[in-house]
Every structure is written in C-alpha cells, then in structure tokens.
Design an enzyme around this catalytic site. Sequence first.
Site, PDB file in Angstrom:
ATOM      1  N   HIS A 122      -0.102  30.687  17.982  1.00 30.50           N
ATOM      2  CA  HIS A 122       0.744  31.098  16.855  1.00 30.50           C
ATOM      3  C   HIS A 122       0.721  29.950  15.844  1.00 30.50           C
ATOM      4  CE1 HIS A 122       4.630  31.923  14.860  1.00 30.50           C
ATOM      5  NE2 HIS A 122       4.551  33.154  15.338  1.00 30.50           N
ATOM      6  N   ASP A 199       3.912  26.573  24.964  1.00 31.89           N
ATOM      7  CA  ASP A 199       4.690  27.438  24.079  1.00 31.89           C
ATOM      8  C   ASP A 199       5.079  28.674  24.886  1.00 31.89           C
ATOM      9  OD1 ASP A 199       5.539  29.414  22.375  1.00 31.89           O
ATOM     10  OD2 ASP A 199       3.987  29.103  20.870  1.00 31.89           O
ATOM     11  N   GLN A 202       6.468  33.720  24.401  1.00 32.42           N
ATOM     12  CA  GLN A 202       6.145  35.060  24.920  1.00 32.42           C
ATOM     13  C   GLN A 202       6.062  35.089  26.441  1.00 32.42           C
ATOM     14  OE1 GLN A 202       6.215  37.577  22.957  1.00 32.42           O
ATOM     15  NE2 GLN A 202       5.972  36.652  20.937  1.00 32.42           N
ATOM     16  N   LYS A 225      13.955  36.212  21.261  1.00 28.83           N
ATOM     17  CA  LYS A 225      12.899  37.027  21.862  1.00 28.83           C
ATOM     18  C   LYS A 225      13.261  37.421  23.297  1.00 28.83           C
ATOM     19  CE  LYS A 225       9.212  34.911  19.139  1.00 28.83           C
ATOM     20  NZ  LYS A 225       8.813  35.953  18.198  1.00 28.83           N
ATOM     21  N   CYS A 366       1.084  35.984  12.548  1.00 25.68           N
ATOM     22  CA  CYS A 366       1.177  34.517  12.484  1.00 25.68           C
ATOM     23  C   CYS A 366       0.113  33.858  13.361  1.00 25.68           C
ATOM     24  CB  CYS A 366       2.562  34.024  12.895  1.00 25.68           C
ATOM     25  SG  CYS A 366       3.836  34.544  11.784  1.00 25.68           S
TER      26      CYS A 366
HETATM   27  C1  LIG Z   1       3.620  32.528  20.884  1.00 28.40           C
HETATM   28  C2  LIG Z   1       4.650  32.272  19.827  1.00 28.40           C
HETATM   29  N1  LIG Z   1       4.935  31.007  19.482  1.00 28.40           N
HETATM   30  C3  LIG Z   1       5.858  30.708  18.567  1.00 28.40           C
HETATM   31  C4  LIG Z   1       6.559  31.704  17.922  1.00 28.40           C
HETATM   32  C5  LIG Z   1       7.598  31.324  16.912  1.00 28.40           C
HETATM   33  O1  LIG Z   1       8.861  31.694  17.357  1.00 28.40           O
HETATM   34  P1  LIG Z   1      10.130  31.516  16.421  1.00 28.40           P
HETATM   35  O2  LIG Z   1       9.821  32.212  15.140  1.00 28.40           O
HETATM   36  O3  LIG Z   1      11.239  32.170  17.175  1.00 28.40           O
HETATM   37  O4  LIG Z   1      10.336  30.057  16.227  1.00 28.40           O
HETATM   38  C6  LIG Z   1       6.292  33.035  18.215  1.00 28.40           C
HETATM   39  C7  LIG Z   1       6.974  34.126  17.497  1.00 28.40           C
HETATM   40  O5  LIG Z   1       6.459  35.212  17.340  1.00 28.40           O
HETATM   41  C8  LIG Z   1       5.319  33.318  19.207  1.00 28.40           C
HETATM   42  O6  LIG Z   1       5.036  34.579  19.553  1.00 28.40           O
END
Ligand SMILES: Cc1ncc(COP(=O)(O)O)c(C=O)c1O
Length: 407
Positions: A122, A199, A202, A225, A366
């Site tokens: 992401h 990270d 997910q 999430k 993203c």
């Molecule tokens: C794999 C991953 N990393 C980071 C993020 C960023 O999360 P947040 O916008 O809640 O900070 C997301 C959000 O879709 C994600 O799917």
Amino acid sequence: MYDLKKVREDFPILSRKVHDRPLVYFDNAATTQKPLCVLDAMREEYLNVNANVHRGVHYLSQQATDLHEAARETVREFLNAKSTTEIVFTRGTTEGLNLVATTFTEAFMEEGDEVIVSAMEHHSNIVPWQIAARRKGIVLKVIPMTDEGTLCVDQLESMITPKTKMISCTHVSNVLGTVNPAKDIVRIGHAHGLPVMIDGAQSAPHFKVDVQDLDCDFYVLSGHKMYGPTGIGVLYGKEEWLDKLPPYQGGGEMIENVSWEKTTFERPPLKFEAGTPDYVATHGLATAIKYMQSLGIDNIEAHERELTEYALKRMREIEGMHIYGHPLSDSIGDAVVSFQVRDIHHMDMGTLLDQLGIAVRTGHHCAQPLMDRLGILGTARASFALYNTKEEIDVLVDGIKRVATMF
Ligand SMILES: Cc1ncc(COP(=O)(O)O)c(C=O)c1O
C-alpha cells in the site's frame, strides 16, 4: 460458528437501503461497519466519563485513564505482545508506518543504506520511506512477485546487502488478498540482523495474529478496518526497539521533564504518544476486539474463507471474468477479490453495481506500483467481513452479470 443473522442485527447499517435496494456492503478492506456495542461504549464514555487522561487527580480523569489503559491491555492480549509497554496507540496503520520510517531512518540509517519492501505494498508503506529517502538518500528495494500475485520470498535473501537496514512488508495484500509468509520474511531478516516491520492492516481483521510467534519487530494495524472507530490504530514494537527509537512528535504526555535547556522523554509507549490521545476511540477499539473475540477469531477466519472461496467459484463462472491474484492451485487468498470483466472499466462496473445497492471499491486501491506491475490502471474490488453472507455474493454475481450485458 456464530449466528450470522443475529450478528447482522448488531450492525444496523446493514439493513438500510441504497438506491432503493438492500445494501450489500463489500468495501470492508477500505473500512468495516461498527457494531452497536462499539457505538454504545463510545457514547457511554462521552456521556458519563469524559475527561482528559493521565493528567488528572479527579475521579473522571482516573476513570477515563483506567479505560484507556485497559484498552492497551486488550490490544496486548489480542496481539499476544509481551507487555503493554510495547503497544503504542496511533491514528492508524499509516501513522504507525510513518512513525517507524521517520524515527528509524533518523536514528539508524545513513546515505546509501537500503530498506526492502514488497511489490504489493500500500502507498502507506512506500511513501514514508520515499520521504525518508529524499531526506537522507536511502535506497528502496522491492521484493518482486509472480504474475499470479505471489511474493518471490526466495529472492529476498540475495537482495540483502551490508547496506540493508530494515525490511518492511505487508502481511496481506489489500488488492490481491495474498497472505505473505510473514514468519519466513522475519526469519530471513533476523538471520541477517535486520529488524522487520509487518503492515497488518489487512491481517489483524481476519485471522489470529501472534506477534511473539511472528517474532516481528514492528506490527501496525488500523482500528477502523476491524470494526472499531476511525482515527485509532496500533503500533506494536519490541521493547528493545521502542527504547532505541527517538521520539516522533513532541508535546503532551511524551515528556518526562521540560526546561528551556533540555527535555527528557517518557519511556515507551508514552514516548510516542504526543498530545491528548483519542481515549474514547481506544475504548471503542478495545470493545471491537472483544466483540471479535466473543464470536471467535477462528470462526471469523473460517467464515470469511468460506465466503472468499464461494465468491471465487461463483465469479469464475462469469464470462470474461479476470480475477487478480488467487492462483487456482493455492488457497492463500484472504477476504479480497479484485476483478475485471472483459474491457469494462472498473469505474463503470463500480458505479453500476452501486445502482444495484452493491458497494465495491474501484481504482488503484492506493497501490499504484502494484497496478503498474499488473499492467492495469485499476480494478473493482469486493472485500468481505464477518457479517457478509453467501446470499450477498449471489447478489454481487447477478449484479456483475447484469452490468456485463450492458456493454
Ligand atoms: C495494507 C494496507 N496498509 C495500509 C493501509 C492504510 O491504512 P489507514 O488508511 O487506516 O492508515 C491500508 C488501507 O487500506 C492497507 O490496506
């Protein structure tokens, strides 16, 4: 297994209509809906407890502090961290990744040093490192992936050089649903003396995560999430690392002592929690975690796996369907199905499904470098949560077929 009908009653939004159709909410990878218990807990705190935490001798402040610190313990237990000192509250995954990228680069990296990320990150695990790269001249290296969306972890070892200082990798792809072998990545990193950040945006919502078993040095997640409120997240960091990293932001409870000449800082986690924390959201997040635990994390995983397998089976029946990731031979996919039907633009697909009451996400999710790797601009993406049903997947499949007849 839990009672799905009863569970859905915990989420009143699921019974609303959109464009005069029953809502089918398949945008859970972007954010999940919140159960009544989370909303009630937060309302109750604002109604009857509200006071700033950590600072007051008065009753309400102490009660709010107790709830806030109890939430830290709930998160600790959820992730199986050794100690609550390893649990830092953030605004979300993005802030956790930025915190580590910024402070780690400042303290431990020199010009020419390298960070390894993966091809399926992401933007939140790319851009903070790029900003650091601009400031300090560090180099970003990328673990490649196969056309089927599997990470080439066998190449990781050969990518590591004496200049490599950190590996930062997503646990589960938010586009492909690929579950990466985080434990292997950590093992390889540690064999070379490197810290590894995972990270977990997910992964934490979908299956049991044990940070001691993973042995990762950092793990980040977002509350919104996983049925909690927006604006709250968690950075898990091994105590030895949190002790070594410099503060990220200054002010509020992160100080020990301030004078014009010199400021000393609190120990972690407070060292990284500048300003008034969102103590109502931490209570909301803890309530969401307890809600998930009351259903059983393993039950949630089993249910979502069944949904994903059913969705893949049914969607593959659609003529002209292309599904990204999810190699047929493998069941590594997790609660996310990105798809394309013939040459129908994903925006058209999303807009027309919306007219049928079906919420899916469209675009690059993203993850533009991943889109480049796949040679596309975007996809439509259906993503599942603990409250979704097979009947809703049938509605999606019928909806996609109907959209396809329009082109
Ligand atoms: C794999 C991953 N990393 C980071 C993020 C960023 O999360 P947040 O916008 O809640 O900070 C997301 C959000 O879709 C994600 O799917």
